[in-house]
Write a protein that holds these residues in place. Structure first.
Motif, PDB file in Angstrom:
ATOM      1  N   VAL A 112       7.573-126.614  -0.336  1.00  0.00           N
ATOM      2  CA  VAL A 112       8.708-125.730  -0.578  1.00  0.00           C
ATOM      3  C   VAL A 112       8.170-124.411  -1.123  1.00  0.00           C
ATOM      4  CG1 VAL A 112      10.874-125.451  -1.869  1.00  0.00           C
ATOM      5  CG2 VAL A 112      10.143-127.737  -1.154  1.00  0.00           C
ATOM      6  N   LEU A 113       8.717-123.300  -0.624  1.00  0.00           N
ATOM      7  CA  LEU A 113       8.371-121.977  -1.149  1.00  0.00           C
ATOM      8  C   LEU A 113       9.324-121.630  -2.278  1.00  0.00           C
ATOM      9  CD1 LEU A 113       7.804-119.450   1.807  1.00  0.00           C
ATOM     10  CD2 LEU A 113       6.110-120.391   0.242  1.00  0.00           C
ATOM     11  N   GLY A 114       8.807-120.939  -3.293  1.00  0.00           N
ATOM     12  CA  GLY A 114       9.638-120.364  -4.338  1.00  0.00           C
ATOM     13  C   GLY A 114       9.431-118.859  -4.292  1.00  0.00           C
ATOM     14  N   LEU A 125       4.101-133.408  -2.502  1.00  0.00           N
ATOM     15  CA  LEU A 125       5.057-134.377  -3.035  1.00  0.00           C
ATOM     16  C   LEU A 125       6.283-133.722  -3.662  1.00  0.00           C
ATOM     17  CD1 LEU A 125       2.524-136.850  -4.691  1.00  0.00           C
ATOM     18  CD2 LEU A 125       3.742-137.132  -2.521  1.00  0.00           C
ATOM     19  N   GLY A 126       6.237-132.404  -3.836  1.00  0.00           N
ATOM     20  CA  GLY A 126       7.372-131.710  -4.430  1.00  0.00           C
ATOM     21  C   GLY A 126       7.479-131.891  -5.935  1.00  0.00           C
ATOM     22  N   TRP A 127       6.342-132.062  -6.591  1.00  0.00           N
ATOM     23  CA  TRP A 127       6.342-132.261  -8.037  1.00  0.00           C
ATOM     24  C   TRP A 127       6.008-130.994  -8.813  1.00  0.00           C
ATOM     25  CZ3 TRP A 127       3.138-137.431  -8.294  1.00  0.00           C
ATOM     26  CH2 TRP A 127       3.934-138.486  -7.821  1.00  0.00           C
ATOM     27  N   THR A 128       5.024-130.234  -8.318  1.00  0.00           N
ATOM     28  CA  THR A 128       4.570-129.076  -9.087  1.00  0.00           C
ATOM     29  C   THR A 128       4.585-127.799  -8.245  1.00  0.00           C
ATOM     30  OG1 THR A 128       2.255-129.441  -8.493  1.00  0.00           O
ATOM     31  CG2 THR A 128       3.019-130.488 -10.515  1.00  0.00           C
ATOM     32  N   ALA A 129       4.757-126.694  -8.931  1.00  0.00           N
ATOM     33  CA  ALA A 129       4.744-125.370  -8.292  1.00  0.00           C
ATOM     34  C   ALA A 129       3.487-124.631  -8.716  1.00  0.00           C
ATOM     35  CB  ALA A 129       5.978-124.581  -8.722  1.00  0.00           C
ATOM     36  N   MET A 142      19.568-121.088  -3.247  1.00  0.00           N
ATOM     37  CA  MET A 142      19.614-119.963  -4.189  1.00  0.00           C
ATOM     38  C   MET A 142      19.559-120.571  -5.595  1.00  0.00           C
ATOM     39  SD  MET A 142      19.678-117.396  -2.141  1.00  0.00           S
ATOM     40  CE  MET A 142      19.767-116.083  -3.351  1.00  0.00           C
ATOM     41  N   TRP A 143      18.640-120.066  -6.427  1.00  0.00           N
ATOM     42  CA  TRP A 143      18.410-120.655  -7.751  1.00  0.00           C
ATOM     43  C   TRP A 143      18.635-119.604  -8.831  1.00  0.00           C
ATOM     44  CZ3 TRP A 143      18.097-125.525  -9.020  1.00  0.00           C
ATOM     45  CH2 TRP A 143      17.652-125.868 -10.302  1.00  0.00           C
ATOM     46  N   ASP A 144      19.495-119.928  -9.780  1.00  0.00           N
ATOM     47  CA  ASP A 144      19.791-119.001 -10.881  1.00  0.00           C
ATOM     48  C   ASP A 144      18.489-118.717 -11.632  1.00  0.00           C
ATOM     49  OD1 ASP A 144      20.657-117.648 -13.133  1.00  0.00           O
ATOM     50  OD2 ASP A 144      22.218-119.103 -13.643  1.00  0.00           O
ATOM     51  N   LEU A 153      10.669-122.007  -8.821  1.00  0.00           N
ATOM     52  CA  LEU A 153      10.415-123.197  -8.014  1.00  0.00           C
ATOM     53  C   LEU A 153      10.301-124.448  -8.874  1.00  0.00           C
ATOM     54  CD1 LEU A 153       9.927-124.569  -5.323  1.00  0.00           C
ATOM     55  CD2 LEU A 153       7.533-123.829  -5.441  1.00  0.00           C
ATOM     56  N   GLN A 154       9.603-124.355 -10.002  1.00  0.00           N
ATOM     57  CA  GLN A 154       9.455-125.530 -10.866  1.00  0.00           C
ATOM     58  C   GLN A 154      10.807-125.974 -11.416  1.00  0.00           C
ATOM     59  OE1 GLN A 154       6.248-127.138 -11.287  1.00  0.00           O
ATOM     60  NE2 GLN A 154       7.758-128.719 -11.730  1.00  0.00           N
ATOM     61  N   GLY A 155      11.661-125.006 -11.754  1.00  0.00           N
ATOM     62  CA  GLY A 155      13.022-125.356 -12.222  1.00  0.00           C
ATOM     63  C   GLY A 155      13.772-126.132 -11.166  1.00  0.00           C
ATOM     64  N   TYR A 156      13.665-125.690  -9.925  1.00  0.00           N
ATOM     65  CA  TYR A 156      14.312-126.392  -8.819  1.00  0.00           C
ATOM     66  C   TYR A 156      13.712-127.794  -8.638  1.00  0.00           C
ATOM     67  CZ  TYR A 156      15.288-127.955  -4.119  1.00  0.00           C
ATOM     68  OH  TYR A 156      15.639-128.738  -3.059  1.00  0.00           O
ATOM     69  N   LEU A 157      12.381-127.875  -8.581  1.00  0.00           N
ATOM     70  CA  LEU A 157      11.724-129.171  -8.369  1.00  0.00           C
ATOM     71  C   LEU A 157      12.086-130.167  -9.463  1.00  0.00           C
ATOM     72  CD1 LEU A 157       8.136-127.959  -7.320  1.00  0.00           C
ATOM     73  CD2 LEU A 157       9.951-128.835  -5.802  1.00  0.00           C
ATOM     74  N   ASP A 158      12.136-129.677 -10.714  1.00  0.00           N
ATOM     75  CA  ASP A 158      12.465-130.561 -11.837  1.00  0.00           C
ATOM     76  C   ASP A 158      13.897-131.065 -11.763  1.00  0.00           C
ATOM     77  OD1 ASP A 158       9.908-130.192 -12.794  1.00  0.00           O
ATOM     78  OD2 ASP A 158      10.496-128.795 -14.401  1.00  0.00           O
ATOM     79  N   SER A 159      14.770-130.344 -11.070  1.00  0.00           N
ATOM     80  CA  SER A 159      16.180-130.735 -10.995  1.00  0.00           C
ATOM     81  C   SER A 159      16.438-131.790  -9.909  1.00  0.00           C
ATOM     82  CB  SER A 159      17.058-129.510 -10.703  1.00  0.00           C
ATOM     83  OG  SER A 159      16.958-129.149  -9.324  1.00  0.00           O
ATOM     84  N   GLN A 160      15.430-132.032  -9.058  1.00  0.00           N
ATOM     85  CA  GLN A 160      15.609-132.970  -7.946  1.00  0.00           C
ATOM     86  C   GLN A 160      15.467-134.412  -8.427  1.00  0.00           C
ATOM     87  OE1 GLN A 160      16.615-131.641  -4.811  1.00  0.00           O
ATOM     88  NE2 GLN A 160      16.846-130.138  -6.429  1.00  0.00           N
TER      89      GLN A 160
END
Length: 139
Positions: free
Chosen positions: A4-6, A22-26, A94-96, A131-138
């Motif tokens: 995933v791109l941030g 794995l979508g864990w870290t940015a 879209m991420w606040d 990106l990390q905020g998004y990944l952590d919310s999944q």
């Protein structure tokens, strides 16, 4: 799973971060310099990024005003996201991003990074935080 791109989209620079498979870290990837709103100027750069990293989703920072409303910068980010979605068929989130640039600046100050170096990495760092905020919310 694809990466995933941030993105932290500014008027002169776009901070780019990428997730691990794995979508864990940015991780911060790069800062792209551009002349907003000339989307064509960055089209080839993004095509290369998307192809090289097998990207299917991009998380674009949405700078809201403190009252939650969307101002000029937020609208500009939404326009950029629409360009990515229509040009590359990416799924867009879209991420606040309120306060991410300030938070990135604080981290760099605490790490005692010089002003000139901070200027070079601040956008990339903000993209990592988005990106990390998004990944952590999944889930």
């Amino acid at each position: 799973m694809s990466k995933v791109l941030g993105l932290d989209v500014g008027s002169k620079t776009i901070g780019v971060a990428i997730s691990d498979a794995l979508g864990w870290t940015a991780q911060g990837l790069k800062t792209i310099y551009w002349n907003e709103p000339d989307f064509q100027s960055v089209q080839e750069t993004f095509k290369q990024l998307i192809d090289d990293h097998t990207i299917e989703k991009a998380v674009v920072g949405l700078p809201k005003n403190m009252d939650g409303s969307i101002g000029f910068r937020g609208e500009a980010s939404q326009e950029f996201a629409a360009f990515l979605e229509s040009t590359f068929s990416l799924q867009i989130v879209m991420w606040d991003e309120r306060l991410t640039t300030m938070a990135a600046e604080k981290v760099l100050l605490e790490a005692d990074v010089s002003r000139s170096k901070r200027k070079k990495v601040i956008d990339k760092m903000a993209a990592v935080m988005i990106l990390q905020g998004y990944l952590d919310s999944q889930p």
